[in-house]
Design a protein around this motif. Structure first.
Motif, PDB file in Angstrom:
ATOM      1  N   LEU A  76       9.528  -2.422  -9.458  1.00  0.00           N
ATOM      2  CA  LEU A  76       9.776  -2.147  -8.047  1.00  0.00           C
ATOM      3  C   LEU A  76       9.369  -3.341  -7.190  1.00  0.00           C
ATOM      4  CD1 LEU A  76       8.162   1.411  -8.050  1.00  0.00           C
ATOM      5  CD2 LEU A  76      10.621   0.929  -8.067  1.00  0.00           C
ATOM      6  N   ASP A  77      10.194  -3.665  -6.185  1.00  0.00           N
ATOM      7  CA  ASP A  77       9.822  -4.680  -5.201  1.00  0.00           C
ATOM      8  C   ASP A  77       8.618  -4.219  -4.402  1.00  0.00           C
ATOM      9  OD1 ASP A  77      11.747  -6.482  -5.896  1.00  0.00           O
ATOM     10  OD2 ASP A  77      12.946  -6.272  -4.069  1.00  0.00           O
ATOM     11  N   ASP A  78       7.779  -5.165  -3.988  1.00  0.00           N
ATOM     12  CA  ASP A  78       6.553  -4.775  -3.292  1.00  0.00           C
ATOM     13  C   ASP A  78       6.794  -4.324  -1.855  1.00  0.00           C
ATOM     14  OD1 ASP A  78       7.099  -7.264  -2.147  1.00  0.00           O
ATOM     15  OD2 ASP A  78       5.006  -7.928  -2.183  1.00  0.00           O
ATOM     16  N   ASP A  79       8.017  -4.521  -1.331  1.00  0.00           N
ATOM     17  CA  ASP A  79       8.341  -3.979  -0.009  1.00  0.00           C
ATOM     18  C   ASP A  79       9.305  -2.799  -0.111  1.00  0.00           C
ATOM     19  OD1 ASP A  79      10.426  -5.585  -0.877  1.00  0.00           O
ATOM     20  OD2 ASP A  79      10.827  -6.463   1.087  1.00  0.00           O
ATOM     21  N   GLY A  80       9.416  -2.215  -1.302  1.00  0.00           N
ATOM     22  CA  GLY A  80      10.217  -1.004  -1.482  1.00  0.00           C
ATOM     23  C   GLY A  80       9.360   0.238  -1.331  1.00  0.00           C
ATOM     24  N   LEU A  81      10.008   1.394  -1.394  1.00  0.00           N
ATOM     25  CA  LEU A  81       9.318   2.678  -1.246  1.00  0.00           C
ATOM     26  C   LEU A  81      10.104   3.746  -1.987  1.00  0.00           C
ATOM     27  CD1 LEU A  81       6.898   4.059   0.334  1.00  0.00           C
ATOM     28  CD2 LEU A  81       8.637   4.716   2.023  1.00  0.00           C
ATOM     29  N   GLU A 105       0.834  -1.206   0.000  1.00  0.00           N
ATOM     30  CA  GLU A 105       0.000   0.000   0.000  1.00  0.00           C
ATOM     31  C   GLU A 105       0.865   1.251   0.000  1.00  0.00           C
ATOM     32  OE1 GLU A 105      -3.577   2.071   2.659  1.00  0.00           O
ATOM     33  OE2 GLU A 105      -2.541   0.288   3.398  1.00  0.00           O
ATOM     34  N   ALA A 106       1.929   1.254   0.829  1.00  0.00           N
ATOM     35  CA  ALA A 106       2.816   2.416   0.896  1.00  0.00           C
ATOM     36  C   ALA A 106       3.556   2.609  -0.430  1.00  0.00           C
ATOM     37  CB  ALA A 106       3.806   2.247   2.039  1.00  0.00           C
ATOM     38  N   LEU A 107       3.991   1.515  -1.046  1.00  0.00           N
ATOM     39  CA  LEU A 107       4.693   1.612  -2.327  1.00  0.00           C
ATOM     40  C   LEU A 107       3.780   2.201  -3.397  1.00  0.00           C
ATOM     41  CD1 LEU A 107       6.993   1.019  -4.327  1.00  0.00           C
ATOM     42  CD2 LEU A 107       5.995  -1.265  -4.619  1.00  0.00           C
ATOM     43  N   VAL A 137       0.970  -1.707 -13.476  1.00  0.00           N
ATOM     44  CA  VAL A 137       0.480  -3.085 -13.533  1.00  0.00           C
ATOM     45  C   VAL A 137       0.911  -3.803 -12.259  1.00  0.00           C
ATOM     46  CG1 VAL A 137       0.458  -5.260 -14.800  1.00  0.00           C
ATOM     47  CG2 VAL A 137       0.654  -3.087 -16.040  1.00  0.00           C
ATOM     48  N   LEU A 138      -0.063  -4.354 -11.555  1.00  0.00           N
ATOM     49  CA  LEU A 138       0.184  -5.099 -10.321  1.00  0.00           C
ATOM     50  C   LEU A 138      -0.126  -6.569 -10.586  1.00  0.00           C
ATOM     51  CD1 LEU A 138       0.811  -5.158  -7.250  1.00  0.00           C
ATOM     52  CD2 LEU A 138      -1.648  -4.766  -6.865  1.00  0.00           C
ATOM     53  N   ALA A 144      -6.656  -2.146  -2.739  1.00  0.00           N
ATOM     54  CA  ALA A 144      -7.397  -1.007  -3.298  1.00  0.00           C
ATOM     55  C   ALA A 144      -6.434  -0.156  -4.118  1.00  0.00           C
ATOM     56  CB  ALA A 144      -8.012  -0.185  -2.176  1.00  0.00           C
ATOM     57  N   THR A 145      -6.596  -0.172  -5.434  1.00  0.00           N
ATOM     58  CA  THR A 145      -5.683   0.551  -6.304  1.00  0.00           C
ATOM     59  C   THR A 145      -6.323   0.757  -7.669  1.00  0.00           C
ATOM     60  OG1 THR A 145      -3.513   0.477  -7.381  1.00  0.00           O
ATOM     61  CG2 THR A 145      -4.608  -1.622  -7.023  1.00  0.00           C
TER      62      THR A 145
END
Length: 291
Positions: free
Chosen positions: A87-92, A21-23, A38-39, A50-51
């Motif tokens: 981007l990695d899903d735990d990146g920011l 969510e933060a990313l 694209v997710l 939610a996106t």
């Protein structure tokens, strides 16, 4: 000067919902909007996310390179982006001008194939293993390199159309090297840009199940697929020595050797070795393909 259109790809297994969510929020706040985000859900339905991004839920876990390929084919076939930021899903993304900088770099150099981001933890520290050059003591020194980190980077869509997508069969480990070596052999440049920052927690790659097996198997596959025949035993010999010296756990070393022999006996895909001039180019850039 024509400005390239940006697309974004994120692959998730649904195990880090807050980080994801933060990313996605940090992607949304960029001062240059992406044409499409694209997710991809690896074995996850994405129903709780939610996106406004295009969701692609997959029944099976295809691994990171396989999941990214699904999104890349979608973007390639649509034809509405010129550069893909993965981007990695735990990146920011901690800054809001990342896409603007990526767009400028690709606009200025038509032979730029890959831009690697600087990965830093929440304190701004970049580990040496996150810097794509041997013995890199200064993570703030950018420039042309021979590889990149998979956690945050930009890829030229014209380059991908020429050299192909990720090696999906790798599943996890060394897929970046396979893509980078193909890019270099086709004459594309790889740039490490430390001003492009992806915040990422400091973690060990060994946290992933099968790390030692996949790492060893894929290294053998990489050498068999991409190196001139004379360099295959040299490359693998160097990494046998390094792994033996670095790995303290007997169980981990057994798993590594199991993956190594799996890489020798199983099909590795088409063999297309790099040219010797690419070997020399990598050597001049500080990383000959035996390291």
């Amino acid at each position: 000067m024509s400005l390239p259109r940006i697309g974004v790809v994120v692959v998730t297994m649904g195990t880090r919902p807050r980080e994801l969510e933060a990313l996605l929020a940090s992607v949304e706040k960029q001062d240059v909007a992406a044409e499409r985000v694209v997710l991809v859900g690896n074995a996850t339905p994405l129903t709780d996310v939610a996106t406004d991004a295009t969701k692609v839920p997959l029944t099976d876990n295809l691994g990171c390179p396989g999941g990214r390929n699904v999104a890349l084919r979608l973007l390639r076939d649509a034809g509405d982006v010129d550069v893909v930021v993965e981007l990695d899903d735990d990146g920011l993304l901690v800054a809001d001008d990342v896409f603007r900088t990526v767009r400028r770099l690709f606009a200025e150099d038509p032979r730029l194939g890959i831009v690697g981001f600087r990965v830093a933890d929440e304190h701004g520290h970049t580990e040496r293993r996150w810097v794509p050059r041997p013995g890199a003591a200064d993570p703030m020194r950018g420039g042309e390199v021979t590889g990149f980190l998979g956690g945050g980077h930009g890829l030229s869509m014209p380059m991908l159309r020429q050299i192909g997508l990720w090696p999906g069969e790798f599943f996890f480990g060394h897929e970046e090297s396979d893509l980078a070596w193909r890019a270099l052999d086709a004459g594309w440049r790889i740039l490490y840009e430390p001003d492009l920052v992806l915040q990422h927690p400091r973690t060990s790659p060994a946290r992933h199940a099968g790390h030692y097996r996949f790492t060893a198997r894929n290294r053998v596959w990489l050498a068999r697929r991409r190196l001139p025949a004379a360099l295959v035993p040299v490359h693998l010999g160097v990494w046998i020595v390094l792994t033996t010296l670095r790995t303290r756990s007997p169980g981990s070393l057994r798993a590594w050797w199991g993956g190594f022999f799996e890489g020798l006996r199983t099909p590795c895909g088409p063999r297309r070795p790099m040219r010797w001039r690419t070997v020399w180019r990598m050597t001049r850039l500080g990383r000959p393909p035996i390291l």
